[in-house]
Design a protein around this motif. Structure first.
Motif, PDB file in Angstrom:
ATOM      1  N   ILE A 156       0.824  -1.208   0.000  1.00  0.00           N
ATOM      2  CA  ILE A 156       0.000   0.000   0.000  1.00  0.00           C
ATOM      3  C   ILE A 156       0.860   1.261   0.000  1.00  0.00           C
ATOM      4  N   THR A 159       9.669  11.107  -2.746  1.00  0.00           N
ATOM      5  CA  THR A 159       9.945   9.706  -2.425  1.00  0.00           C
ATOM      6  C   THR A 159      10.184   8.925  -3.709  1.00  0.00           C
ATOM      7  N   LYS A 210       8.516   6.499  -4.779  1.00  0.00           N
ATOM      8  CA  LYS A 210       7.258   6.261  -5.476  1.00  0.00           C
ATOM      9  C   LYS A 210       6.834   7.487  -6.261  1.00  0.00           C
ATOM     10  N   PRO A 240      -1.435  12.029  -8.631  1.00  0.00           N
ATOM     11  CA  PRO A 240      -1.114  12.627  -7.338  1.00  0.00           C
ATOM     12  C   PRO A 240      -0.927  14.146  -7.381  1.00  0.00           C
ATOM     13  N   GLN A 241      -0.854  14.709  -8.576  1.00  0.00           N
ATOM     14  CA  GLN A 241      -0.723  16.169  -8.619  1.00  0.00           C
ATOM     15  C   GLN A 241      -2.075  16.730  -9.026  1.00  0.00           C
ATOM     16  N   VAL A 248      -0.512  14.514  -2.138  1.00  0.00           N
ATOM     17  CA  VAL A 248      -0.130  13.560  -3.170  1.00  0.00           C
ATOM     18  C   VAL A 248      -0.990  12.304  -3.128  1.00  0.00           C
ATOM     19  N   ARG A 253      -3.549   9.824  -4.720  1.00  0.00           N
ATOM     20  CA  ARG A 253      -3.958   9.494  -6.085  1.00  0.00           C
ATOM     21  C   ARG A 253      -5.223   8.664  -5.988  1.00  0.00           C
ATOM     22  N   GLU A 273     -10.570   3.735  -6.090  1.00  0.00           N
ATOM     23  CA  GLU A 273      -9.495   3.213  -5.270  1.00  0.00           C
ATOM     24  C   GLU A 273      -8.470   4.291  -4.984  1.00  0.00           C
ATOM     25  N   PRO A 274      -8.294   4.667  -3.723  1.00  0.00           N
ATOM     26  CA  PRO A 274      -7.244   5.620  -3.402  1.00  0.00           C
ATOM     27  C   PRO A 274      -5.885   4.911  -3.376  1.00  0.00           C
ATOM     28  N   VAL A 280      -2.212   5.447  -1.898  1.00  0.00           N
ATOM     29  CA  VAL A 280      -1.422   6.284  -1.003  1.00  0.00           C
ATOM     30  C   VAL A 280       0.029   5.793  -1.027  1.00  0.00           C
ATOM     31  N   ASN A 303       2.695   7.930  -1.592  1.00  0.00           N
ATOM     32  CA  ASN A 303       3.596   8.815  -2.316  1.00  0.00           C
ATOM     33  C   ASN A 303       4.416   9.693  -1.386  1.00  0.00           C
TER      34      ASN A 303
END
Lengths: 196, 183, 412
Positions: free
Chosen positions: A164, B90, B92, C54-55, C62, C64, C78-79, C81, C83
């Motif tokens: 995740i 990061t 990612k 994310p932007q 961030v 998405r 679906e989030p 996370v 980033n």
């Protein structure tokens, strides 16, 4: 709950009333699941077997004495063994109850006054399989994914166990004690802590 | 009025017409372009972490970045020419930062805002997932340290960038000079 | 993402109830189709995967979000996370306790003081450190100032999300002055490291307290102004009332805490129900969701309204704390290298966004064996996977904004 049993005041014992009550429920409903427990101190806990964890958690959620309707946090802790011992991974569930807010016994604690219950599961490090509790508390979904991502606990019986936080192709599980920083990721170098 | 030109002499209005000399500026087109660019920076609203809050504070009431001609925050990289990398990058996020940078039209500039983007900041040692400096991903014009930098510091960085644009023109730092590989 | 087509019937709030099914058990795609029938039978739509972030200005950082849309409706969401995953837990295992506290600031960077407060409490409880009473009062005052600042930001930015730019500029006027206050006491505008293990860094000065008084008065005076701009604004009410319903059952099941939980009607606040620090010495109310001005339990409007009322309650707490504050030292005697004894601890506290939990395992060394933090935003954003199904795309922005997430805390 109006019909909740009155917890007798025992000033001599430092036992935590909330955890004690949860243990009482578990001993009547899932007697052979309880492995160990610690009732005193700042962090009381109950250790249970991994098998049948979801049923056990459902009992804790639905039983009138506990009504633990919120899964606050799921944590994985890595305890590597020495020598031939492969070590263990501990998965810790912090549960709390909104339904019991009116219950006075919940707010009389010796060392702390925060009414949560900690349930521990220990699994071998080379086969860290823990049944999911996602169907008991939906919110456990992301917490389990994070525990898988960072500690590498495999939660069985649930869909979609993916990373995740880290990217899909990240090497290893960083919060394992023997994890080593990769030299680079997709061409971007990572300087290891030892070299700085 | 100057005297009438002598017959046969070359006509030179530049020498002979002082009014003309007052009304004409000789310069290079490039300089004018850079001068215009410098005072109309359009930053991208690209908040990554804590520093984004200070970037917002810079653009908001008290510090009012508009005074320096750089307050038009755009949500799209295609409309902006300044990327303020405000916050921790990061691993990612790094490919996305690069992709956003590539989407920005030339000439474009970047400010690495905050210690994390300058070199990893507080996360440089144990933060395995933090890129140790955004200059590994995109070329950086101005490095702005601080955790987070105060709005005054960001305004200073933007002023410094504006002077650099005038000095060097165009893309202040051609990419081949930095040796940055694609992310 | 315009508002056009938002009210297909051109109707008012009551009529829109038909279209928002969020909050009920997740609607199946077929029920989305059924609802779509109401929009128009002639309109043929096809599924489209839309990637927000994310932007993106509406994702508060961030985040998405990948959504599958069916026309204007969100069918699946679906989030994504991570980033901003900055390894706070790994760092906690690697650096001494003293050095870890600044990293806690950076988790929820809009409520750094509250974070420090909870983390310092956890380490103190683990190490058996007694905090001087005056320091506890300093902590509560400064944490409540931080809560006001955080909620002001949430109120202003929520307006920004919904297309109202003015409240953002207005709230920054008070926020800047509040940040100056924290700046004067700690030396940092956003991230402070003011609350330290054993107490606080320095005592309040007379001048600072005067400044604080003036600021509290100005916040109190300006709050009705924000309410005129947003809360009582009819456009704002229509954008938020009955939108993004998170009912009590859903909130508990997903572990939603903070304003999101209280908006759903659960009367629960750790500061009152499980008092930590010296919160048990103050009189304050816990605002709960209601269907008073507009909206219903658990909708975006109620979450916003709770933040507004919590600012008022924080003002009360600060004033009482200032009146009760005892004299004395503000820092316990701490050893140069702090070692916690073997053991474990779990401490949680009420942050502006919900309940922050800190779990520490110590093996007797100067660094922790394992540190785990529960960021409230983590659970608060997870819930949108369920409740956003069946809403319209423009309402998704209202929903994410009303959850007031901070990505630094989601990803830690």
């Amino acid at each position: 709950m109006a019909d909740a049993p009155e917890e007798p005041e025992t000033p001599a014992s430092n036992a935590d009333p909330v955890t004690e009550r949860a243990l009482g429920v578990l001993e009547t409903e899932h007697a052979d699941s309880v492995v160990a427990s610690e009732m005193t101190g700042a962090h009381p806990w109950i250790q249970v077997k991994a098998e049948g964890l979801a049923d056990l958690m459902r009992t804790l959620r639905d039983h009138d004495d506990t009504q633990l309707d919120c899964c606050h946090l799921i944590t994985g802790v890595d305890y590597p063994g020495k020598g031939k011992d492969v070590g263990e991974i501990e998965v810790l569930y912090h549960l709390c109850s909104y339904a019991k807010r009116e219950d006075a016994a919940y707010f009389k604690r010796a060392e702390k006054n925060d009414p949560w219950v900690a349930i521990k599961v220990r699994v071998p490090r080379d086969a860290p399989n823990v049944p999911t509790v996602m169907e008991v508390w939906t919110g456990a979904d992301w917490h389990e994914r994070e525990t898988y991502d960072l500690v590498g606990v495999r939660f069985t019986g649930r869909p979609d166990l993916r990373r995740i936080l880290l990217p899909e192709d990240w090497p290893g599980h960083p919060l394992r004690k023997d994890w080593e920083t990769p030299a680079s990721y997709h061409g971007i170098p990572i300087i290891a802590p030892e070299d700085l | 009025m100057p005297d009438a030109p002598q017959p046969g002499a070359a006509v030179n209005p530049w020498d002979d017409d002082p009014e003309l000399r007052q009304n004409v500026i000789l310069t290079k087109i490039d300089w004018v372009k850079d001068w215009g660019r410098r005072h109309a920076l359009w930053p991208m609203a690209f908040g990554l972490a804590c520093c984004a809050m200070e970037m917002m504070a810079t653009a908001a009431t008290k510090y009012d970045l508009d005074r320096f001609g750089a307050g038009v925050f755009r949500a799209s990289p295609r409309q902006s020419d300044l990327m303020i990398v405000a916050g921790t990058v990061t691993h990612k996020m790094a490919p996305r930062v690069r992709r956003l940078w590539d989407q920005m039209p030339d000439p474009k500039y970047s400010i690495a805002m905050g210690a994390c983007t300058v070199g990893g900041g507080p996360y440089v040692k144990y933060g395995y997932h933090v890129v140790q400096g955004v200059d590994q991903v995109i070329p950086v014009d101005i490095y702005l340290p601080g955790c987070p930098p105060r709005p005054e510091a960001l305004i200073d960085a933007i002023r410094k960038l504006q002077f650099r644009i005038l000095e060097r023109g165009g893309n202040t730092l051609p990419e081949d000079e930095t040796g940055v590989g694609a992310a | 993402m315009s508002d056009a087509g938002h009210t297909p019937g051109g109707g008012d709030v009551a009529e829109r109830d038909v279209y928002t099914g969020a909050g009920e058990p997740a609607p199946s795609p077929s029920s989305v189709h059924e609802r779509q029938e109401l929009v128009g039978r002639d309109l043929r739509t096809e599924e489209l995967v839309l990637n927000i972030g994310p932007q993106h200005p509406a994702t508060h950082g961030v985040l998405r979000v990948v959504i599958k849309t069916d026309g204007e409706f969100v069918r699946e969401l679906e989030p994504h996370v991570g980033n901003l995953h900055r390894c706070a837990e790994k760092i906690g295992e690697s650096v001494p306790y003293y050095q870890w506290l600044p990293y806690v600031d950076r988790m929820d960077y809009l409520a750094a003081m509250c974070n420090e407060h909870v983390a310092a409490m956890a380490i103190e409880k683990l190490g058996g450190v007694e905090v001087p009473e005056r320091a506890e009062y300093c902590r509560v005052i400064i944490a409540e100032v931080q809560r006001i600042l955080s909620h002001l930001m949430a109120i202003g930015v929520y307006g920004l999300d919904l297309g109202a730019f003015t409240p953002f500029l207005h709230q920054f006027r008070e926020r800047e002055r509040g940040m100056d206050l924290l700046d004067h006491i700690s030396g940092g505008r956003l991230l402070y490291h003011y609350i330290q293990i054993g107490g606080v860094k320095r005592d309040f000065s007379r001048e600072w307290l005067d400044e604080l008084d003036a600021w509290l008065a100005s916040v109190e005076r300006r709050l009705p102004e924000y309410n005129t701009l947003l809360l009582n604004n009819r456009v704002f009410q229509q954008r938020t009332a009955h939108i993004g319903l998170i009912n009590e059952e859903t909130a508990k099941r997903w572990g939603v805490t903070g304003p999101g939980l209280r908006a759903a009607g659960v009367d629960w606040d750790l500061r009152r129900d499980v008092p930590y620090s010296v919160y048990d010495r103050f009189e304050f109310e816990v605002p709960c969701g209601e269907s008073g001005i507009a909206g219903e339990l658990g909708d975006c409007f109620n979450r916003h309204w709770i933040r507004v009322r919590e600012v008022e309650e924080s003002l009360k707490i600060i004033r009482q704390a200032l009146a009760q504050m005892p004299e004395g030292p503000t820092m316990a005697k701490m050893p140069k290298s702090f070692k916690a004894p073997k053991g474990e601890i779990y401490v949680r506290g009420e942050n502006p966004r919900g309940e922050l939990g800190v779990y520490i395992v110590s093996d007797g060394k100067p660094t922790a064996y394992r540190i785990r933090c529960r960021g409230p935003s983590f659970s608060n954003i997870a819930v949108i996977t369920e409740v956003a199904r069946g809403t319209m795309i423009a309402d998704l922005v209202a929903l994410i904004g009303s959850q007031d997430i901070v990505l630094g805390e989601v990803d830690r």
